[in-house]
Write a protein that holds these residues in place. Structure first.
Motif, PDB file in Angstrom:
ATOM      1  N   SER A   1       0.810  -1.219   0.000  1.00 18.15           N
ATOM      2  CA  SER A   1       0.000   0.000   0.000  1.00 18.15           C
ATOM      3  C   SER A   1       0.846   1.274   0.000  1.00 18.15           C
ATOM      4  N   VAL A   2       1.955   1.269   0.755  1.00 22.50           N
ATOM      5  CA  VAL A   2       2.817   2.468   0.815  1.00 22.50           C
ATOM      6  C   VAL A   2       4.271   2.023   0.686  1.00 22.50           C
ATOM      7  N   PRO A   3       4.686   1.565  -0.479  1.00 18.89           N
ATOM      8  CA  PRO A   3       5.996   0.933  -0.640  1.00 18.89           C
ATOM      9  C   PRO A   3       7.178   1.804  -0.269  1.00 18.89           C
ATOM     10  N   GLY A   4       7.075   3.119  -0.412  1.00 18.38           N
ATOM     11  CA  GLY A   4       8.220   3.974  -0.121  1.00 18.38           C
ATOM     12  C   GLY A   4       8.221   4.590   1.262  1.00 18.38           C
ATOM     13  N   GLN A   5       7.184   4.332   2.052  1.00 20.74           N
ATOM     14  CA  GLN A   5       7.031   5.008   3.343  1.00 20.74           C
ATOM     15  C   GLN A   5       7.477   4.130   4.502  1.00 20.74           C
ATOM     16  N   TRP A   6       8.718   3.664   4.450  1.00 16.72           N
ATOM     17  CA  TRP A   6       9.166   2.749   5.499  1.00 16.72           C
ATOM     18  C   TRP A   6       9.286   3.435   6.858  1.00 16.72           C
ATOM     19  N   ARG A   7       9.584   4.727   6.872  1.00 11.15           N
ATOM     20  CA  ARG A   7       9.691   5.418   8.173  1.00 11.15           C
ATOM     21  C   ARG A   7       8.331   5.480   8.867  1.00 11.15           C
ATOM     22  N   TRP A   8       7.278   5.817   8.117  1.00 16.06           N
ATOM     23  CA  TRP A   8       5.945   5.839   8.713  1.00 16.06           C
ATOM     24  C   TRP A   8       5.511   4.439   9.148  1.00 16.06           C
ATOM     25  N   ALA A   9       5.921   3.425   8.409  1.00 18.75           N
ATOM     26  CA  ALA A   9       5.587   2.051   8.789  1.00 18.75           C
ATOM     27  C   ALA A   9       6.188   1.709  10.145  1.00 18.75           C
ATOM     28  N   TRP A  10       7.452   2.029  10.339  1.00 16.92           N
ATOM     29  CA  TRP A  10       8.096   1.730  11.618  1.00 16.92           C
ATOM     30  C   TRP A  10       7.516   2.555  12.762  1.00 16.92           C
ATOM     31  N   ALA A  11       7.119   3.780  12.477  1.00 16.34           N
ATOM     32  CA  ALA A  11       6.443   4.571  13.506  1.00 16.34           C
ATOM     33  C   ALA A  11       5.136   3.891  13.923  1.00 16.34           C
ATOM     34  N   GLY A  12       4.436   3.326  12.937  1.00 10.94           N
ATOM     35  CA  GLY A  12       3.215   2.585  13.249  1.00 10.94           C
ATOM     36  C   GLY A  12       3.494   1.348  14.086  1.00 10.94           C
ATOM     37  N   PHE A  13       4.624   0.683  13.828  1.00 10.89           N
ATOM     38  CA  PHE A  13       4.983  -0.486  14.634  1.00 10.89           C
ATOM     39  C   PHE A  13       5.096  -0.097  16.113  1.00 10.89           C
ATOM     40  N   ALA A  14       5.688   1.078  16.372  1.00 10.65           N
ATOM     41  CA  ALA A  14       5.869   1.525  17.748  1.00 10.65           C
ATOM     42  C   ALA A  14       4.528   1.701  18.454  1.00 10.65           C
ATOM     43  N   VAL A  15       3.594   2.329  17.764  1.00 16.97           N
ATOM     44  CA  VAL A  15       2.265   2.545  18.354  1.00 16.97           C
ATOM     45  C   VAL A  15       1.557   1.215  18.587  1.00 16.97           C
ATOM     46  N   LEU A  16       1.616   0.328  17.607  1.00 25.39           N
ATOM     47  CA  LEU A  16       0.952  -0.974  17.734  1.00 25.39           C
ATOM     48  C   LEU A  16       1.541  -1.797  18.871  1.00 25.39           C
ATOM     49  N   ALA A  17       2.854  -1.715  19.077  1.00 22.95           N
ATOM     50  CA  ALA A  17       3.489  -2.495  20.136  1.00 22.95           C
ATOM     51  C   ALA A  17       2.929  -2.110  21.500  1.00 22.95           C
ATOM     52  N   LEU A  18       2.785  -0.830  21.753  1.00 22.96           N
ATOM     53  CA  LEU A  18       2.252  -0.392  23.047  1.00 22.96           C
ATOM     54  C   LEU A  18       0.774  -0.738  23.193  1.00 22.96           C
ATOM     55  N   ALA A  19       0.012  -0.577  22.115  1.00 20.70           N
ATOM     56  CA  ALA A  19      -1.423  -0.870  22.182  1.00 20.70           C
ATOM     57  C   ALA A  19      -1.671  -2.354  22.421  1.00 20.70           C
ATOM     58  N   ALA A  20      -0.942  -3.225  21.715  1.00 23.31           N
ATOM     59  CA  ALA A  20      -1.126  -4.665  21.877  1.00 23.31           C
ATOM     60  C   ALA A  20      -0.710  -5.117  23.270  1.00 23.31           C
ATOM     61  N   THR A  21       0.373  -4.549  23.796  1.00 25.44           N
ATOM     62  CA  THR A  21       0.837  -4.922  25.130  1.00 25.44           C
ATOM     63  C   THR A  21      -0.190  -4.542  26.188  1.00 25.44           C
ATOM     64  N   ARG A  22      -0.744  -3.359  26.075  1.00 27.25           N
ATOM     65  CA  ARG A  22      -1.767  -2.925  27.035  1.00 27.25           C
ATOM     66  C   ARG A  22      -2.978  -3.847  26.984  1.00 27.25           C
ATOM     67  N   ALA A  23      -3.409  -4.221  25.783  1.00 29.72           N
ATOM     68  CA  ALA A  23      -4.572  -5.102  25.659  1.00 29.72           C
ATOM     69  C   ALA A  23      -4.295  -6.471  26.273  1.00 29.72           C
ATOM     70  N   ALA A  24      -3.101  -7.028  26.019  1.00 33.27           N
ATOM     71  CA  ALA A  24      -2.766  -8.332  26.575  1.00 33.27           C
ATOM     72  C   ALA A  24      -2.693  -8.283  28.098  1.00 33.27           C
ATOM     73  N   ASP A  25      -2.152  -7.218  28.636  1.00 31.74           N
ATOM     74  CA  ASP A  25      -2.053  -7.074  30.094  1.00 31.74           C
ATOM     75  C   ASP A  25      -3.433  -7.058  30.735  1.00 31.74           C
ATOM     76  N   ARG A  26      -4.355  -6.312  30.133  1.00 31.49           N
ATOM     77  CA  ARG A  26      -5.699  -6.180  30.701  1.00 31.49           C
ATOM     78  C   ARG A  26      -6.479  -7.486  30.666  1.00 31.49           C
ATOM     79  N   ARG A  27      -6.119  -8.406  29.772  1.00 31.08           N
ATOM     80  CA  ARG A  27      -6.910  -9.633  29.587  1.00 31.08           C
ATOM     81  C   ARG A  27      -6.242 -10.879  30.166  1.00 31.08           C
TER      82      ARG A  27
END
Length: 381
Positions: free
Chosen positions: A146-172
């Motif tokens: 979808s965004v082949p040249g936007q690797w920096r934005w992709a990695w920024a998204g990884f950072a956000v997803l990592a925190l969100a997924a960890t919080r969800a797993a902790d709560r459950r």
């Protein structure tokens, strides 16, 4: 546990294996050679081992929740560093930190699943959570499409997803008790010698695809970014089928499950070496590799639980450290081979390592002749 699967997806499939996925763009941006890429990948794998050792100690001391947050926070911090990297040095640090998070994720989530899921369903639940690697790889492939040249934005998204997924797993999660901790502390880890050898060999062979797979398709195969992104999605989607590894072990035993998956992975790597520019053979090979890799890691979880039922999280940490030490050594060796003779030749070496791994499974008397029902109960353990 969908939240646990999401943590594995982001820490393994994105933050850890994202370096190989985005290697063509990173090589273009920073002028990275195959040998340097192998060194960076090896450093990431060794950082994984250090984090896994720390998480193993924390889980043994009733701090599995802290280990989960170690996984999420390091994956997030490293991904943010990659996203903003102005130089190869900063990129390297970011890749090392991002890849280290997965080392804490496995022991933390094995403990979480064991404490949260009823015993009869535990083996299957562990395998399903472990298959999150495939989901993360699919997500990464879709990003490339979808965004082949936007690797920096992709990695920024990884950072956000990592925190969100960890919080969800902790709560459950219902975290394990101190009584379980005391039982685990008495577990003799020397019982893991044979599966540890198998894990090291398997990891060394698998390093080829995870580090240089997309580079092989792009450079040697001359496939477009869109085609390789789609093929990466095939790899990840097939990895989701590896969530059935718990059922495979229960039906055929540890020996056959490990040997079969390693053999399929070796054949897939050879096909990639022979036809990196042919989308159909390459797609079939990546599908075979993706499924077999997740099965291999799922078998390691079952193998550790079978050998040390009172210390499954610690056993998982030790065996995944072995797998990762193999990947680190494999990345260095295969990177050197690629520099000297080309990436396809390094994949032939990788296939040989996987073939050797296939022979390192449990002896027949320990894993095949035991009744299936008894083995299944032990793996649920």
């Amino acid at each position: 546990m969908p939240a646990g699967l999401a943590v594995i997806a982001v820490t393994y499939g994105l933050a850890r294996y994202g370096f190989g996925l985005f290697l063509p763009q990173l090589r273009s941006e920073f002028g990275i050679t195959p040998g340097t890429a192998g060194g960076i990948a090896a450093g990431s794998y060794l950082a994984f081992c250090l984090t896994a050792l720390l998480a193993q100690r924390w889980v043994g001391r009733d701090r599995a929740r802290a280990a989960l947050w170690l996984a999420g926070s390091t994956a997030a911090a490293g991904s943010a560093a990659v996203a903003s990297a102005p130089s190869t040095a900063v990129l390297t640090v970011g890749v090392l930190v991002a890849g280290s998070g997965a080392g804490a994720a496995t022991p933390a989530l094995v403990a979480a699943v064991s404490a949260t899921v009823r015993p009869a369903a535990e083996s299957r639940a562990q395998a399903v959570v472990n298959s999150g690697t495939g989901a993360g790889v699919v997500a990464g492939g879709l990003l490339v499409l979808s965004v082949p040249g936007q690797w920096r934005w992709a990695w920024a998204g990884f950072a956000v997803l990592a925190l969100a997924a960890t919080r969800a797993a902790d709560r459950r999660t219902a975290w394990p008790s101190a009584a379980r901790r005391r039982d685990a502390a008495r577990a003799p880890l020397r019982a893991l010698t044979r599966p540890l050898v198998a894990a090291v060999l398997g990891g060394a062979g698998c390093a080829g695809v995870w580090t240089f797979g997309r580079d092989l398709l792009t450079d040697d195969g001359a496939l477009s970014d869109g085609a390789t992104g789609l093929l990466w999605c095939v790899l990840g989607a097939a990895g989701l089928a590896g969530g059935l590894s718990g059922d495979v072990v229960a039906r055929v035993g540890l020996r056959r499950a490990w040997a079969g998956a390693a053999t399929v992975a070796a054949a897939a790597v050879l096909v990639l070496a022979a036809a990196p520019g042919s989308p159909v053979p390459a797609g079939l090979a990546l599908a075979g590799f993706g499924c077999s890799f997740v099965v291999l890691s799922g078998v390691l979880l079952a193998w550790g639980a079978h050998r040390l039922p009172a210390a499954a999280p610690q056993a998982a940490a030790v065996l995944f450290i072995g797998l990762t030490v193999g990947q680190a050594a494999g990345a260095l060796v295969l990177g050197a081979v690629a520099d000297a003779t080309g990436t396809p030749a390094s994949f032939v070496v990788a296939a040989g390592l996987l073939a050797a791994a296939a022979t390192a499974a449990e002896p027949r008397r320990a894993a095949h002749h035991r009744p299936v029902q008894r083995l299944a109960r032990a793996c649920e353990g």
